[in-house]
Design a protein around this motif. Structure first.
Motif, PDB file in Angstrom:
ATOM      1  N   TYR A  67       1.019  -1.476  -0.314  1.00  8.43           N
ATOM      2  CA  TYR A  67       0.127   0.007   0.056  1.00  8.43           C
ATOM      3  C   TYR A  67       0.696   1.085   0.113  1.00  8.43           C
ATOM      4  CZ  TYR A  67      -3.282  -3.881   1.568  1.00  8.43           C
ATOM      5  OH  TYR A  67      -3.742  -4.330   1.461  1.00  8.43           O
ATOM      6  N   SER A  68       2.538   0.996   0.095  1.00 15.36           N
ATOM      7  CA  SER A  68       3.213   2.047  -0.021  1.00 15.36           C
ATOM      8  C   SER A  68       2.412   3.119  -1.302  1.00 15.36           C
ATOM      9  CB  SER A  68       4.864   2.212  -0.232  1.00 15.36           C
ATOM     10  OG  SER A  68       5.118   1.597  -1.844  1.00 15.36           O
ATOM     11  N   GLY A  69       2.101   3.199  -2.179  1.00 15.93           N
ATOM     12  CA  GLY A  69       1.930   3.247  -3.746  1.00 15.93           C
ATOM     13  C   GLY A  69       0.879   5.116  -3.443  1.00 15.93           C
ATOM     14  N   VAL A  70       0.169   4.192  -2.661  1.00 13.34           N
ATOM     15  CA  VAL A  70      -1.517   5.106  -2.347  1.00 13.34           C
ATOM     16  C   VAL A  70      -0.356   6.280  -0.960  1.00 13.34           C
ATOM     17  CG1 VAL A  70      -2.495   4.081  -0.514  1.00 13.34           C
ATOM     18  CG2 VAL A  70      -3.231   5.813  -1.624  1.00 13.34           C
ATOM     19  N   THR A  71       0.127   5.914  -0.258  1.00 16.65           N
ATOM     20  CA  THR A  71      -0.061   6.269   0.882  1.00 16.65           C
ATOM     21  C   THR A  71       1.589   7.675   0.556  1.00 16.65           C
ATOM     22  OG1 THR A  71       0.915   4.980   2.164  1.00 16.65           O
ATOM     23  CG2 THR A  71       1.776   6.558   2.892  1.00 16.65           C
ATOM     24  N   LEU A  72       2.258   7.889  -0.539  1.00 14.48           N
ATOM     25  CA  LEU A  72       3.206   8.140  -0.784  1.00 14.48           C
ATOM     26  C   LEU A  72       1.985   9.721  -1.895  1.00 14.48           C
ATOM     27  CD1 LEU A  72       5.755   9.432  -0.893  1.00 14.48           C
ATOM     28  CD2 LEU A  72       6.472   8.118  -3.045  1.00 14.48           C
ATOM     29  N   GLY A  73       1.227   8.774  -2.440  1.00 10.54           N
ATOM     30  CA  GLY A  73       0.870   9.269  -3.665  1.00 10.54           C
ATOM     31  C   GLY A  73      -0.007  10.968  -3.194  1.00 10.54           C
ATOM     32  N   LEU A  74      -0.831  10.541  -1.841  1.00  7.87           N
ATOM     33  CA  LEU A  74      -1.187  10.832  -0.428  1.00  7.87           C
ATOM     34  C   LEU A  74      -0.649  12.238  -0.390  1.00  7.87           C
ATOM     35  CD1 LEU A  74      -4.249  12.028   0.680  1.00  7.87           C
ATOM     36  CD2 LEU A  74      -3.482   9.713   2.271  1.00  7.87           C
ATOM     37  N   TYR A  75       0.644  11.691   0.323  1.00  4.58           N
ATOM     38  CA  TYR A  75       2.003  12.140   0.836  1.00  4.58           C
ATOM     39  C   TYR A  75       2.111  14.129  -0.122  1.00  4.58           C
ATOM     40  CZ  TYR A  75       6.302  13.706   4.326  1.00  4.58           C
ATOM     41  OH  TYR A  75       6.662  14.293   4.656  1.00  4.58           O
ATOM     42  N   HIS A  76       2.183  13.343  -0.968  1.00  6.68           N
ATOM     43  CA  HIS A  76       3.026  14.910  -1.631  1.00  6.68           C
ATOM     44  C   HIS A  76       1.669  15.570  -2.394  1.00  6.68           C
ATOM     45  CE1 HIS A  76       7.409  12.277  -3.147  1.00  6.68           C
ATOM     46  NE2 HIS A  76       7.187  12.675  -1.801  1.00  6.68           N
ATOM     47  N   GLY A  77       0.537  14.444  -2.577  1.00  8.22           N
ATOM     48  CA  GLY A  77      -0.447  15.125  -3.145  1.00  8.22           C
ATOM     49  C   GLY A  77      -1.100  16.165  -2.308  1.00  8.22           C
ATOM     50  N   SER A  78      -0.869  16.213  -0.701  1.00  3.45           N
ATOM     51  CA  SER A  78      -1.654  17.066   0.281  1.00  3.45           C
ATOM     52  C   SER A  78      -0.456  18.099   0.935  1.00  3.45           C
ATOM     53  CB  SER A  78      -2.083  16.584   1.278  1.00  3.45           C
ATOM     54  OG  SER A  78      -1.239  15.111   2.196  1.00  3.45           O
ATOM     55  N   VAL A  79       0.635  17.553   0.336  1.00  7.21           N
ATOM     56  CA  VAL A  79       1.865  19.117   0.701  1.00  7.21           C
ATOM     57  C   VAL A  79       1.595  18.866   2.440  1.00  7.21           C
ATOM     58  CG1 VAL A  79       2.321  19.307  -1.500  1.00  7.21           C
ATOM     59  CG2 VAL A  79       0.528  21.083  -0.321  1.00  7.21           C
ATOM     60  N   PRO A  80       1.660  18.190   3.333  1.00  7.80           N
ATOM     61  CA  PRO A  80       1.361  18.584   4.841  1.00  7.80           C
ATOM     62  C   PRO A  80       3.129  19.621   5.409  1.00  7.80           C
ATOM     63  CG  PRO A  80       1.849  16.548   4.441  1.00  7.80           C
ATOM     64  CD  PRO A  80       1.869  16.616   3.326  1.00  7.80           C
ATOM     65  N   HIS A  81       2.183  19.935   6.284  1.00  7.50           N
ATOM     66  CA  HIS A  81       3.497  21.109   6.305  1.00  7.50           C
ATOM     67  C   HIS A  81       4.533  19.958   7.612  1.00  7.50           C
ATOM     68  CE1 HIS A  81       0.894  24.001   5.047  1.00  7.50           C
ATOM     69  NE2 HIS A  81       1.644  25.000   4.986  1.00  7.50           N
ATOM     70  N   LEU A  82       3.513  19.597   9.007  1.00 11.06           N
ATOM     71  CA  LEU A  82       3.755  18.845   9.739  1.00 11.06           C
ATOM     72  C   LEU A  82       2.968  17.370   9.345  1.00 11.06           C
ATOM     73  CD1 LEU A  82       2.734  21.395  12.187  1.00 11.06           C
ATOM     74  CD2 LEU A  82       4.881  20.872  11.786  1.00 11.06           C
ATOM     75  N   LEU A  83       3.557  16.523  10.153  1.00 14.44           N
ATOM     76  CA  LEU A  83       3.406  14.804  10.023  1.00 14.44           C
ATOM     77  C   LEU A  83       3.348  14.570  11.470  1.00 14.44           C
ATOM     78  CD1 LEU A  83       5.874  13.537   7.430  1.00 14.44           C
ATOM     79  CD2 LEU A  83       3.776  14.269   7.385  1.00 14.44           C
ATOM     80  N   VAL A  84       1.945  13.723  12.018  1.00 15.92           N
ATOM     81  CA  VAL A  84       2.155  13.138  12.759  1.00 15.92           C
ATOM     82  C   VAL A  84       1.759  11.303  12.836  1.00 15.92           C
ATOM     83  CG1 VAL A  84      -0.013  12.367  15.394  1.00 15.92           C
ATOM     84  CG2 VAL A  84       0.139  14.800  14.081  1.00 15.92           C
ATOM     85  N   LEU A  85       2.853  11.489  13.030  1.00 17.02           N
ATOM     86  CA  LEU A  85       3.267   9.323  13.402  1.00 17.02           C
ATOM     87  C   LEU A  85       2.934   8.727  13.549  1.00 17.02           C
ATOM     88  CD1 LEU A  85       5.510   7.082  11.389  1.00 17.02           C
ATOM     89  CD2 LEU A  85       7.371   8.019  13.338  1.00 17.02           C
ATOM     90  N   CYS A  86       1.983   7.521  13.583  1.00 18.90           N
ATOM     91  CA  CYS A  86       0.824   7.133  14.570  1.00 18.90           C
ATOM     92  C   CYS A  86       2.152   5.356  14.666  1.00 18.90           C
ATOM     93  CB  CYS A  86      -0.526   6.840  13.948  1.00 18.90           C
ATOM     94  SG  CYS A  86      -1.422   8.229  13.770  1.00 18.90           S
ATOM     95  N   HIS A  87       1.804   5.060  15.042  1.00 25.46           N
ATOM     96  CA  HIS A  87       2.952   3.173  15.353  1.00 25.46           C
ATOM     97  C   HIS A  87       1.845   2.971  16.433  1.00 25.46           C
ATOM     98  CE1 HIS A  87       5.411   0.689  16.241  1.00 25.46           C
ATOM     99  NE2 HIS A  87       6.569   0.756  17.016  1.00 25.46           N
ATOM    100  N   GLU A  88       2.160   1.599  16.779  1.00 24.55           N
ATOM    101  CA  GLU A  88       1.443   0.422  17.322  1.00 24.55           C
ATOM    102  C   GLU A  88       3.230  -0.587  18.289  1.00 24.55           C
ATOM    103  OE1 GLU A  88      -1.803  -2.893  18.074  1.00 24.55           O
ATOM    104  OE2 GLU A  88      -1.425  -2.372  16.443  1.00 24.55           O
ATOM    105  N   PRO A  89       2.985  -0.067  19.395  1.00 22.44           N
ATOM    106  CA  PRO A  89       4.531  -0.578  20.443  1.00 22.44           C
ATOM    107  C   PRO A  89       4.394  -1.975  20.458  1.00 22.44           C
ATOM    108  CG  PRO A  89       3.175   1.729  21.266  1.00 22.44           C
ATOM    109  CD  PRO A  89       2.410   1.421  20.507  1.00 22.44           C
ATOM    110  N   GLY A  90       4.925  -2.397  19.822  1.00 24.31           N
ATOM    111  CA  GLY A  90       4.943  -4.462  20.510  1.00 24.31           C
ATOM    112  C   GLY A  90       5.207  -4.725  18.637  1.00 24.31           C
ATOM    113  N   ARG A  91       4.359  -3.980  17.843  1.00 23.24           N
ATOM    114  CA  ARG A  91       4.322  -4.527  16.235  1.00 23.24           C
ATOM    115  C   ARG A  91       5.322  -4.658  15.957  1.00 23.24           C
ATOM    116  NH1 ARG A  91      -0.458  -3.711  11.564  1.00 23.24           N
ATOM    117  NH2 ARG A  91      -1.880  -3.000  13.620  1.00 23.24           N
ATOM    118  N   ARG A  92       6.249  -5.241  15.217  1.00 21.82           N
ATOM    119  CA  ARG A  92       8.075  -5.592  14.822  1.00 21.82           C
ATOM    120  C   ARG A  92       7.450  -6.138  13.521  1.00 21.82           C
ATOM    121  NH1 ARG A  92       9.285  -3.632  19.578  1.00 21.82           N
ATOM    122  NH2 ARG A  92       9.235  -5.005  21.653  1.00 21.82           N
TER     123      ARG A  92
END
Length: 351
Positions: free
Chosen positions: A234-259
């Motif tokens: 799914y990285s393709g849609v992620t990068l397209g959304l990233y570059h198309g929305s041109v954010p100033h800021l990111l909030v990085l979401c993560h689930e601890p324990g997921r390796r």
């Protein structure tokens, strides 16, 4: 105009937080009243105070005006038994909103029945017909754009964006949640499901969303993230959304324990440390607008409270960034970090 009252169709999935995620998202953040939930296995119960019924006939007494497909099935297709359920909704005069990959309006029988009953079949994942590549209008949007990104799929990027939007609006900030998937669209009542867009137009769809978000009054736009840069599927849609929305800021979401990344073949695909993820996401921003990670949002659902707080403290030590679980412990700290990074001062009560 009469407000929509939903009958949420969750047959067989109302107890499943994953495959029933649309139902649970609308129940938690519903824009319109939810009249009832349909799941014959739990008929007679209530979910968050909402009655559960076995049939559409039983639901009618609660006054729904539309049926919402509240599940995300494997492969995005309807189980065979659901076709009769959809027929029943249409026969009772209910509009139907559907977020699965199969479009109801393309089914001749359902379309004919809907036309006879004068109801709408709304396929949320059907992209607008006039999408184009990004034009640069995204860079002219006079708003602060914050995008939720993640170390994997299905870890709460939509939920984080919704919680941060609610907290910002409570403070009087002209904040707006920008939906990019079917559940977010069902909650907010607008948007584009970017995972259903032709690859060349994903950035153009994201651009359209931030332009519209500002037109809807948003001065701080929380763009709902999709997929993950680390996910080989799914990285393709992620990068397209990233570059198309041109954010100033990111909030990085993560689930601890997921390796490792889940749901990808050829693995395992290990998830790197948070500090490396911060660097990766910042490095992949467009040179025309650098984006930086303002905070870390953790999903600590698998931990007890003491362990969850320890994971949050560890994330802060590793990255040097404000961290928290906005669902479990509130969104105030992360919103503080984003507002500070953006130079936004929340209005005082007098304002």
């Amino acid at each position: 105009m009469t407000a929509t009252r939903y009958l949420i169709l969750a047959e067989g999935f109302s107890g499943d937080r994953h495959y029933g995620k649309t139902m649970w998202g609308v129940v938690r953040y519903r824009r319109d009243a939810v009249a009832a939930i349909l799941d014959s296995a739990r008929a007679g119960e209530t979910i968050e105070g909402i009655p559960v019924v076995a049939t559409v006939d039983e639901a009618v007494r609660f006054g729904p005006t539309a049926a919402l497909v509240g599940v995300a099935t494997q492969g995005g297709r309807f189980p065979p038994a659901w076709i009769e359920l959809l027929r029943s909704c249409i026969a009772h005069g209910l509009d139907v909103e559907n977020g699965l990959h199969v479009f109801l309006a393309d089914d001749p029988e359902l379309r004919e029945l809907a036309e006879r009953r004068g109801v709408e079949l709304r396929d949320l994942r059907r992209p607008p017909a006039d999408l184009t590549t990004a034009s640069g209008a995204n860079l002219a949007v006079p708003a602060t754009i914050a995008l939720t990104v993640g170390s994997d799929c299905a870890i709460g990027k939509m939920t984080v964006a919704l919680e941060l939007d609610l907290e910002a609006r409570r403070r009087g900030v002209r904040s707006l949640f920008v939906p990019t998937g079917q559940t977010g669209m069902a909650i907010a009542g607008w948007g584009i499901a970017v995972d259903a867009v032709v690859a060349d137009f994903v950035a153009g769809a994201a651009e359209r969303l931030v332009v519209e978000g500002h037109a809807r009054g948003g001065e701080l736009l929380w763009v709902e993230g999709q997929g993950a840069l680390l996910h080989p599927v799914y990285s393709g849609v992620t990068l397209g959304l990233y570059h198309g929305s041109v954010p100033h800021l990111l909030v990085l979401c993560h689930e601890p324990g997921r390796r490792a990344v889940e749901g990808a073949g050829g693995g395992p695909h290990p998830i790197p440390p948070l500090s490396e993820q911060v660097e990766l996401h910042e490095r992949l921003a467009l040179p025309v607008r650098e984006a930086r990670v303002a905070a870390i949002a953790l999903n600590t659902r698998r931990f007890d409270e003491a362990s969850a707080r320890a994971e949050i403290a560890a994330a802060e030590r590793e990255t040097g960034l404000p961290s928290g679980d906005p669902v479990r412990f509130g969104a105030a700290g992360i919103v503080d970090a984003v507002l500070a990074a953006a130079g936004i001062q929340a209005p005082t009560p007098e304002e």
